[in-house]
Design a protein around this motif. Structure first.
Motif, PDB file in Angstrom:
ATOM      1  N   THR A 232      -6.569   2.236   6.609  1.00  0.00           N
ATOM      2  CA  THR A 232      -7.384   3.139   6.124  1.00  0.00           C
ATOM      3  C   THR A 232      -7.309   3.126   4.538  1.00  0.00           C
ATOM      4  O   THR A 232      -6.788   2.430   4.116  1.00  0.00           O
ATOM      5  CB  THR A 232      -6.911   4.564   6.577  1.00  0.00           C
ATOM      6  OG1 THR A 232      -5.650   5.030   5.995  1.00  0.00           O
ATOM      7  CG2 THR A 232      -6.788   4.729   8.103  1.00  0.00           C
ATOM      8  N   ALA A 233      -8.151   4.030   4.135  1.00  0.00           N
ATOM      9  CA  ALA A 233      -8.091   4.088   2.529  1.00  0.00           C
ATOM     10  C   ALA A 233      -6.906   4.192   1.897  1.00  0.00           C
ATOM     11  O   ALA A 233      -6.096   5.140   2.200  1.00  0.00           O
ATOM     12  CB  ALA A 233      -9.327   5.025   1.956  1.00  0.00           C
ATOM     13  N   GLU A 235      -4.409   5.208  -1.303  1.00  0.00           N
ATOM     14  CA  GLU A 235      -4.603   6.432  -2.163  1.00  0.00           C
ATOM     15  C   GLU A 235      -3.728   6.494  -3.426  1.00  0.00           C
ATOM     16  O   GLU A 235      -2.561   5.851  -3.563  1.00  0.00           O
ATOM     17  CB  GLU A 235      -3.925   7.821  -1.456  1.00  0.00           C
ATOM     18  CG  GLU A 235      -4.973   8.183  -0.353  1.00  0.00           C
ATOM     19  CD  GLU A 235      -4.693   9.601   0.247  1.00  0.00           C
ATOM     20  OE1 GLU A 235      -5.619  10.238   0.943  1.00  0.00           O
ATOM     21  OE2 GLU A 235      -3.441   9.951  -0.001  1.00  0.00           O
ATOM     22  N   THR A 260      -9.071   6.713  -4.241  1.00  0.00           N
ATOM     23  CA  THR A 260      -8.957   6.080  -3.106  1.00  0.00           C
ATOM     24  C   THR A 260      -9.556   4.731  -3.391  1.00  0.00           C
ATOM     25  O   THR A 260     -10.191   4.537  -4.337  1.00  0.00           O
ATOM     26  CB  THR A 260      -9.555   6.733  -1.487  1.00  0.00           C
ATOM     27  OG1 THR A 260     -11.088   6.698  -1.807  1.00  0.00           O
ATOM     28  CG2 THR A 260      -9.135   8.047  -1.335  1.00  0.00           C
ATOM     29  N   PHE A 261      -8.839   3.717  -2.438  1.00  0.00           N
ATOM     30  CA  PHE A 261      -9.480   2.335  -2.605  1.00  0.00           C
ATOM     31  C   PHE A 261      -9.404   1.676  -1.160  1.00  0.00           C
ATOM     32  O   PHE A 261      -8.642   2.073  -0.379  1.00  0.00           O
ATOM     33  CB  PHE A 261      -8.684   1.485  -3.769  1.00  0.00           C
ATOM     34  CG  PHE A 261      -7.044   1.687  -3.650  1.00  0.00           C
ATOM     35  CD1 PHE A 261      -6.643   0.717  -2.562  1.00  0.00           C
ATOM     36  CD2 PHE A 261      -6.283   2.491  -4.037  1.00  0.00           C
ATOM     37  CE1 PHE A 261      -5.312   0.690  -2.325  1.00  0.00           C
ATOM     38  CE2 PHE A 261      -4.959   2.522  -4.014  1.00  0.00           C
ATOM     39  CZ  PHE A 261      -4.340   1.777  -3.110  1.00  0.00           C
ATOM     40  N   ASP A 262     -10.225   0.684  -1.203  1.00  0.00           N
ATOM     41  CA  ASP A 262     -10.564   0.004   0.032  1.00  0.00           C
ATOM     42  C   ASP A 262      -9.541  -1.085   0.309  1.00  0.00           C
ATOM     43  O   ASP A 262      -9.738  -2.203  -0.350  1.00  0.00           O
ATOM     44  CB  ASP A 262     -11.853  -0.502   0.047  1.00  0.00           C
ATOM     45  CG  ASP A 262     -12.099  -1.120   1.735  1.00  0.00           C
ATOM     46  OD1 ASP A 262     -11.359  -1.177   2.504  1.00  0.00           O
ATOM     47  OD2 ASP A 262     -13.201  -1.847   1.643  1.00  0.00           O
ATOM     48  N   THR A 264      -9.058  -3.167   2.848  1.00  0.00           N
ATOM     49  CA  THR A 264      -9.795  -4.396   3.573  1.00  0.00           C
ATOM     50  C   THR A 264     -10.053  -5.382   2.609  1.00  0.00           C
ATOM     51  O   THR A 264     -10.206  -6.676   2.898  1.00  0.00           O
ATOM     52  CB  THR A 264     -11.022  -3.827   4.392  1.00  0.00           C
ATOM     53  OG1 THR A 264     -11.846  -3.483   3.646  1.00  0.00           O
ATOM     54  CG2 THR A 264     -10.525  -2.770   5.442  1.00  0.00           C
ATOM     55  N   ALA A 265     -10.385  -5.087   1.401  1.00  0.00           N
ATOM     56  CA  ALA A 265     -10.756  -6.100   0.315  1.00  0.00           C
ATOM     57  C   ALA A 265      -9.397  -6.842  -0.044  1.00  0.00           C
ATOM     58  O   ALA A 265      -9.524  -7.898  -0.656  1.00  0.00           O
ATOM     59  CB  ALA A 265     -11.334  -5.510  -0.854  1.00  0.00           C
ATOM     60  N   ASN A 269      -4.916  -5.726   4.739  1.00  0.00           N
ATOM     61  CA  ASN A 269      -5.301  -4.529   4.821  1.00  0.00           C
ATOM     62  C   ASN A 269      -4.399  -3.455   3.984  1.00  0.00           C
ATOM     63  O   ASN A 269      -4.500  -2.470   4.166  1.00  0.00           O
ATOM     64  CB  ASN A 269      -5.175  -3.941   6.355  1.00  0.00           C
ATOM     65  CG  ASN A 269      -6.466  -4.634   7.140  1.00  0.00           C
ATOM     66  OD1 ASN A 269      -7.523  -4.960   6.380  1.00  0.00           O
ATOM     67  ND2 ASN A 269      -6.229  -4.579   8.375  1.00  0.00           N
TER      68      ASN A 269
END
Length: 530
Positions: A232-233, A235, A260-262, A264-265, A269
């Motif tokens: 998930t995102a 934090e 928050t940050f992604d 998946t990039a 993960n």
């Protein structure tokens, strides 16, 4: 209650003071092996305490003392005071002055963080141990613990353990210890921890710390998160310990979510590397710098983030305006200590308060495979750029703020020598670009430098300490004056008298022998002359 004093020095004129410093580097007596790691702290009297570890994968940490005249302290053990067991590889080493002539020495041995205090007499301080006090575990060599003086001789420290996927329990820890090794300011003897979010499988990707105005500690934490094995995102959260070490009431125990940050990039993960910095804004709020680093190819990384000013509750300051965007680029991700031990580059951000109310933003970067360069610029409290201090600097840089509010920069370049490379160079300079120290190795094949440390002195000058592991092996030092000149003779013989301070409200008193002319200087927690 604000905390005001970091150091007080009185420079008294004397006659006939011996002065061993010269135009050539001074060798620290008794050091015959080539130290792989070097750290330094001033002794309050124009001398320097030097922590070092001999070359090789294992070996004890030792501490030596150079007096203000440049000579090795004859009262100390020959070859330095021995610390640590040396049973595991030492991959991190640092030293911080204790405001009483001694220093705190901390190091990473294996994955364990150790801390001790040494006196100016060459002995371990009462309440401490030569083998060091084990504070906790660190996740990897790249996780650098934070440490800062409390201005009265004690020490704040913060660190984190953040291994992913449940291999180790992640934790963010802080502690405040006094001169005798017990908890200071109401803090317990053991470290306090910032809880993580119980609703997720969470680990710590980064943590930064800073002293708040009331003597507590801010903690800026980046976490990677899984829920039902799905990323998930991530934090960024801001937590705070009070002056007594307890968590601030009314704030979520795990901290206030700032962003928050992604994930998946990023690889797996989770944030492969996250970097951040936090500092009190001296007006009850806080400044935060947050960035995540992603892979852009083989050994090529980029970091993006932003600088923000926030109120004490974590909300954006009303006068913040658009957040200052940050961008960094790294070409190479590995650096070595040149005795065979390599580790990920120490990605980091640092925010340094300045006397005029501005902030210095610093980060090592790399644009070539030669190593790291230093990015250092000044910004105001809202992130607007004031001036760039350094746009490019040599590999393996180090830096610190000196008492005269200048920035002391040091580095050594081990890329040469060779048929197409210059000889390795050792450099020390201030932020205005004055070159103050240069030493070259003329060996036709091998570099010689292993590590370099530098400390600022109360007269505006500095002492640089470095090690050589080949050729002229040993530990060397050079003192430079406030004007950047290498000292071959004292500009005016100086000796510092220690003080006993009595505090009443916000007042300080100091006394010294009658008839002795001198200058009294008082510095706050951040090294600002007040």
């Amino acid at each position: 209650m604000k905390r005001f004093v970091l150091a007080v020095t009185i420079s008294l004129l004397t006659n006939g003071l011996a002065f061993a410093w010269s135009g050539s580097p001074v060798r620290v007596d008794g050091v015959t092996t080539g130290p792989a790691l070097v750290a330094a702290a001033h002794d309050g009297a124009f001398g320097v305490l030097i922590a070092w570890r001999p070359g090789g994968s294992t070996g004890p940490v030792r501490v030596s003392h150079l007096l203000g005249d440049g000579s090795t302290d004859p009262t100390w053990p020959q070859g330095g005071l021995t610390l640590s067991s040396g049973s595991a590889a030492c991959t991190g080493l640092n030293a911080i002055a204790d405001a009483h002539g001694g220093a705190y020495i901390y190091w990473q041995e294996g994955q364990s963080l150790y801390l001790t205090r040494v006196l100016d007499s060459g002995a371990v301080a009462p309440g401490w141990y030569a083998r060091g006090r084990r504070l906790g575990l660190l996740s990897s060599n790249a996780h650098r613990p934070w440490a800062e003086s409390d201005a009265w001789g004690g020490l704040y420290m913060g660190w984190f353990q953040g291994n992913a996927q449940g291999f180790q329990t992640p934790v963010v820890s802080a502690i405040h210890l006094g001169l005798n090794g017990s908890g200071a300011g109401g803090w317990p003897n053991s470290a306090r921890s910032l809880p993580l979010d119980p609703d997720f499988v969470e680990w710590v990707a980064a943590a930064s710390f800073a002293i708040s105005e009331d003597g507590g500690v801010w903690a800026l934490v980046a976490t990677g998160r899984l829920q039902d094995s799905v990323g998930t995102a991530g934090e960024w959260r801001l937590g705070r310990f009070l002056a007594n070490g307890s968590l601030e009431p009314g704030r979520p125990a795990q901290g206030t979510v700032l962003a928050t940050f992604d994930p998946t990039a990023l690889e797996l993960n989770v944030p492969r590397i996250a970097i951040g910095a936090v500092v009190a804004d001296r007006q009850g709020g806080v400044l935060t710098a947050m960035a995540t680093v992603s892979e852009n190819g083989v050994a090529r990384w980029s970091a993006t983030g932003q600088l923000e000013r926030r109120l004490s509750d974590g909300s954006l300051h009303p006068a913040q305006g658009p957040p200052r965007q940050l961008g960094f680029w790294y070409e190479s991700a590995i650096e070595c200590d040149y005795v065979g031990a390599c580790e990920p580059a120490a990605y980091s951000l640092r925010l340094i308060p300045e006397a005029a109310g501005g902030i210095a933003l610093a980060s090592p970067q790399s644009y070539t495979h030669a190593g790291l360069v230093l990015f250092l610029e000044r910004v105001d409290l809202f992130g607007a750029r004031i001036a760039s201090l350094v746009d490019g600097w040599g590999p393996s840089p180090d830096y610190q703020m000196t008492p005269n509010l200048g920035y002391l920069l040091s580095s050594f370049d081990v890329s040469g020598p060779g048929p197409y490379n210059p000889a390795p160079e050792l450099r020390l300079r201030w932020s205005d670009g004055r070159s103050t120290l240069l030493e070259e190795d003329f060996s036709p094949y091998n570099p010689v430098y292993a590590d370099l440390a530098a400390v600022g002195l109360a007269d505006g000058g500095a002492i640089a300490v470095w090690s050589r592991i080949l050729g002229n092996t040993g530990l060397f030092a050079q003192r430079v004056g406030a004007d950047g000149s290498v000292l071959g003779a004292p500009p005016s013989p100086l000796v510092t008298s220690r003080l006993r301070l009595t505090r009443s409200g916000q007042n300080l008193s100091a006394a010294w022998p009658a008839g002795a002319p001198g200058t009294l200087r008082v510095f706050d927690l951040q090294g600002r002359d007040i």
